[in-house]
Design a protein around this motif. Structure first.
Motif, PDB file in Angstrom:
ATOM      1  N   GLY A 102      -3.582   9.613   6.343  1.00 55.33           N
ATOM      2  CA  GLY A 102      -3.696   8.272   6.688  1.00 55.33           C
ATOM      3  C   GLY A 102      -4.262   7.667   5.491  1.00 55.33           C
ATOM      4  O   GLY A 102      -4.839   6.697   5.597  1.00 55.33           O
ATOM      5  N   CYS A 103      -3.933   8.161   4.427  1.00 54.34           N
ATOM      6  CA  CYS A 103      -4.549   7.510   3.279  1.00 54.34           C
ATOM      7  C   CYS A 103      -3.783   6.329   2.689  1.00 54.34           C
ATOM      8  O   CYS A 103      -2.448   6.601   2.231  1.00 54.34           O
ATOM      9  CB  CYS A 103      -4.604   8.448   2.049  1.00 54.34           C
ATOM     10  SG  CYS A 103      -5.706   7.851   0.690  1.00 54.34           S
ATOM     11  N   ARG A 104      -4.354   5.160   2.393  1.00 57.48           N
ATOM     12  CA  ARG A 104      -3.616   4.128   1.814  1.00 57.48           C
ATOM     13  C   ARG A 104      -3.768   4.167   0.137  1.00 57.48           C
ATOM     14  O   ARG A 104      -2.915   3.469  -0.454  1.00 57.48           O
ATOM     15  CB  ARG A 104      -4.017   2.965   2.255  1.00 57.48           C
ATOM     16  CG  ARG A 104      -3.899   2.772   3.725  1.00 57.48           C
ATOM     17  CD  ARG A 104      -4.396   1.737   4.421  1.00 57.48           C
ATOM     18  NE  ARG A 104      -3.602   0.531   3.918  1.00 57.48           N
ATOM     19  CZ  ARG A 104      -3.916  -0.833   4.146  1.00 57.48           C
ATOM     20  NH1 ARG A 104      -4.878  -1.096   5.087  1.00 57.48           N
ATOM     21  NH2 ARG A 104      -3.346  -1.883   3.673  1.00 57.48           N
ATOM     22  N   ARG A 106      -3.256   6.631  -1.941  1.00 61.63           N
ATOM     23  CA  ARG A 106      -1.968   7.385  -2.727  1.00 61.63           C
ATOM     24  C   ARG A 106      -1.045   6.340  -2.958  1.00 61.63           C
ATOM     25  O   ARG A 106      -0.519   6.530  -4.146  1.00 61.63           O
ATOM     26  CB  ARG A 106      -1.689   8.468  -1.847  1.00 61.63           C
ATOM     27  CG  ARG A 106      -0.769   9.545  -2.543  1.00 61.63           C
ATOM     28  CD  ARG A 106      -0.334  10.590  -1.575  1.00 61.63           C
ATOM     29  NE  ARG A 106       0.422  11.379  -2.553  1.00 61.63           N
ATOM     30  CZ  ARG A 106       0.935  12.584  -1.672  1.00 61.63           C
ATOM     31  NH1 ARG A 106       0.561  12.820  -0.443  1.00 61.63           N
ATOM     32  NH2 ARG A 106       1.940  13.036  -2.413  1.00 61.63           N
ATOM     33  N   GLY A 107      -0.717   5.811  -2.122  1.00 62.21           N
ATOM     34  CA  GLY A 107       0.227   4.645  -2.384  1.00 62.21           C
ATOM     35  C   GLY A 107       0.109   3.615  -3.304  1.00 62.21           C
ATOM     36  O   GLY A 107       0.927   3.181  -4.151  1.00 62.21           O
ATOM     37  N   ALA A 108      -1.166   3.094  -3.324  1.00 63.19           N
ATOM     38  CA  ALA A 108      -1.537   2.062  -4.356  1.00 63.19           C
ATOM     39  C   ALA A 108      -1.520   2.736  -5.665  1.00 63.19           C
ATOM     40  O   ALA A 108      -1.185   2.095  -6.419  1.00 63.19           O
ATOM     41  CB  ALA A 108      -2.755   1.677  -3.832  1.00 63.19           C
TER      42      ALA A 108
END
Length: 147
Positions: A102-104, A106-108
């Motif tokens: 559920g990590c945001r 990594r995408g950023a």
């Protein structure tokens, strides 16, 4: 973002060769000019040659030269090649991150990395050695025998 030493060295080798003119320095001379171990320079030069960015001739009168493809190569493409397409942080690895599902972040970080590359994409080796950089490179590449 921090570049790998091999990426930094690859860019510096290309820049050095871009201002070499008719002189064809050897890998050993380039390593000395850049203040790096010969083995590191040789490995990077071999990869640059494999990519078609550098021409290498052996024997008497041999040396390194920048290919026409190397002159017009995108700095972003060179950095991507040496850095690889991996993520900025390792989320999988031997000890996976517990936030992975559920990590945001990594995408950023991936978007930031791509923006970094995109900024370098339009730059060519030819452009990054334009004045005032070219004359500075020539100054550091003169050995003691050049006076």
């Amino acid at each position: 973002m921090r570049l790998l030493r091999s990426t930094d060295l690859a860019l510096r080798v290309l820049m050095r060769l871009a201002v070499a003119g008719s002189a064809s320095p050897t890998t050993r001379q380039v390593a000395e000019d850049m203040g790096v171990p010969y083995t590191h320079a040789a490995k990077v030069v071999a990869e640059l040659q494999h990519l078609g960015l550098v021409d290498a001739r052996r024997g008497r009168g041999g040396g390194l030269s920048l290919s026409e493809q190397g002159r017009d190569a995108s700095v972003g493409a060179i950095v991507r090649t040496f850095e690889g397409e991996g993520d900025v942080v390792e989320c999988e690895g031997t000890t996976p991150c517990p936030l992975n599902s559920g990590c945001r972040l990594r995408g950023a970080l991936r978007r930031a990395q791509e923006a970094f590359f995109a900024t370098l994409d339009p730059l060519t080796v030819r452009e990054i050695v334009a004045d005032p950089t070219g004359p500075l490179l020539l100054g550091i590449s003169r050995g003691p025998q050049d006076g």
